[in-house]
Design an enzyme around this catalytic site. Structure first.
Site, PDB file in Angstrom:
ATOM      1  N   GLN A   1       0.828  -1.205   0.000  1.00 20.30           N
ATOM      2  CA  GLN A   1       0.000   0.000   0.000  1.00 20.30           C
ATOM      3  C   GLN A   1       0.868   1.263   0.000  1.00 20.30           C
ATOM      4  O   GLN A   1       0.495   2.292   0.581  1.00 20.30           O
ATOM      5  CB  GLN A   1      -0.937  -0.012   1.209  1.00 20.30           C
ATOM      6  N   SER A   2       1.976   1.212  -0.681  1.00 22.83           N
ATOM      7  CA  SER A   2       2.925   2.323  -0.693  1.00 22.83           C
ATOM      8  C   SER A   2       2.308   3.616  -1.218  1.00 22.83           C
ATOM      9  O   SER A   2       1.818   3.677  -2.351  1.00 22.83           O
ATOM     10  CB  SER A   2       4.133   1.949  -1.561  1.00 22.83           C
TER      11      SER A   2
END
Length: 342
Positions: free
Chosen positions: A79-80
């Site tokens: 989920q960068s």
């Protein structure tokens, strides 16, 4: 570090973020914590480009275009925020984007939600790797870049978080905004201020440290790490600062021992893993001030700040600027974890 005020000459930059972002006084939370608490709303750098990463990417992507790149590669967690900002900015600039993202089981990647959904909507290619493989991400970068070159493409590698000497200029520039914000307050910039931020790859901290000293601000930067430990970040941030000073002939002495303050002990369950008390804090800040912290970075840093103040109300002096580095899209995959609180 002995501070010297100097006119700042920036490298080439793209105009991608909505800046300057506002500095807001948190009346109720500040009163509760016993400090004058401000928040720098870098979560408002854009709706889709929200967060601190786009500030760094303005400089890094300018260099990519100058190098004639047609494809950018970068990396991060599933989920960068950085990967999402890179993917969207690349689409805006007509570049292809390849993301190297870590997940426990690459054969069964995470659901198409949050940042991952946005990554895919703008057409980025995702290469899923394990956390163990991620430690060798430089090798994987080179492998992917070599394959792109063989196919006639011109790749440009952006490190994790765009955290390098060039990316740090994004937060040198942000520090100028903070200085202007403080100058407009009744007691201006003379009053000592602590700038608090979450650190996960070091570039934001490096830029803030360099910026405060280049501008001669009466301010101390305190970074709360969301992964790894103090020694790791002293090295990473120190390397970025020293490279920036060397590469761009910044006329400042620098000492890792005296100029880098890392407040360790708030990683909790680990990177991107939330404890109930961190989730409760997100809810409390949202209900008290109408501001959403994220579960990966700002909630851990804000939680650490409140715990430090609980032990020593004078820990950071009586004026704090908390840098909100964004990350709202990371809340959505946590919906089931929030359910008991709601």
């Amino acid at each position: 570090m002995n501070t010297t005020t100097q006119k700042i000459h920036y490298p080439p930059r793209l105009d991608l973020a909505n800046t300057p972002t506002p500095l807001k006084l948190l009346h109720r939370l500040g009163e509760k914590l016993g400090v004058e608490l401000y928040i720098k709303r870098d979560d408002l750098t854009g709706a889709d480009l929200s967060g601190n990463k786009i500030r760094k990417l303005e400089f890094v992507l300018a260099d990519a275009l100058d190098c004639g790149a047609d494809t950018v590669l970068t990396c991060g967690g599933a989920q960068s925020n950085h990967a999402r900002a890179t993917a969207i900015a690349a689409a805006m600039l007509g570049l292809s984007c390849h993301l190297i993202l870590r997940t426990p089981d690459p054969s069964n990647p995470p659901p198409l939600e949050g940042n991952i959904l946005l990554d895919r909507l703008v057409g980025s290619k995702i290469v899923w790797i394990t956390p163990g493989e991620y430690k060798r991400r430089d090798e994987i970068f080179e492998r992917e870049a070599a394959a792109l070159r063989e196919s006639g493409r011109k790749p440009y590698i952006i490190p994790e978080g765009a955290s390098n000497a060039l990316g740090a200029w994004g937060y040198i520039r942000a520090t100028e905004e903070v200085a202007n914000d403080l100058a407009n307050l009744p007691d201006g910039t003379d009053r000592p201020t602590t700038i608090i931020n979450a650190t996960g790859s070091g570039g934001t901290s490096a830029g803030l440290i360099l910026g405060t000293h280049m501008l001669g601000m009466n301010a101390q930067v305190a970074s709360i790490n969301v992964c790894d430990d103090r020694d790791y970040f002293v090295k990473v941030i120190g390397d970025i600062c020293e490279n920036a000073i060397s590469n761009y002939q910044i006329d400042l002495p620098f000492s890792r021992e005296h100029d880098i303050e890392i407040i360790d002990g708030y990683v909790g369950r680990g990177y991107a893993l939330s404890r109930p008390e961190e989730l409760a804090l997100i809810s409390d800040v949202a209900r008290t001030e109408g501001i959403f912290l994220d579960p990966v970075y700002t909630s851990k840093a804000f939680f650490g700040m409140t715990q430090e103040l609980g032990r020593d109300p004078n820990r950071f002096g009586d004026r704090i600027v908390f840098i909100h580095t964004g990350g709202i899209f990371g809340l959505f995959p946590k919906a089931n974890e929030f359910a008991p609180l709601l």
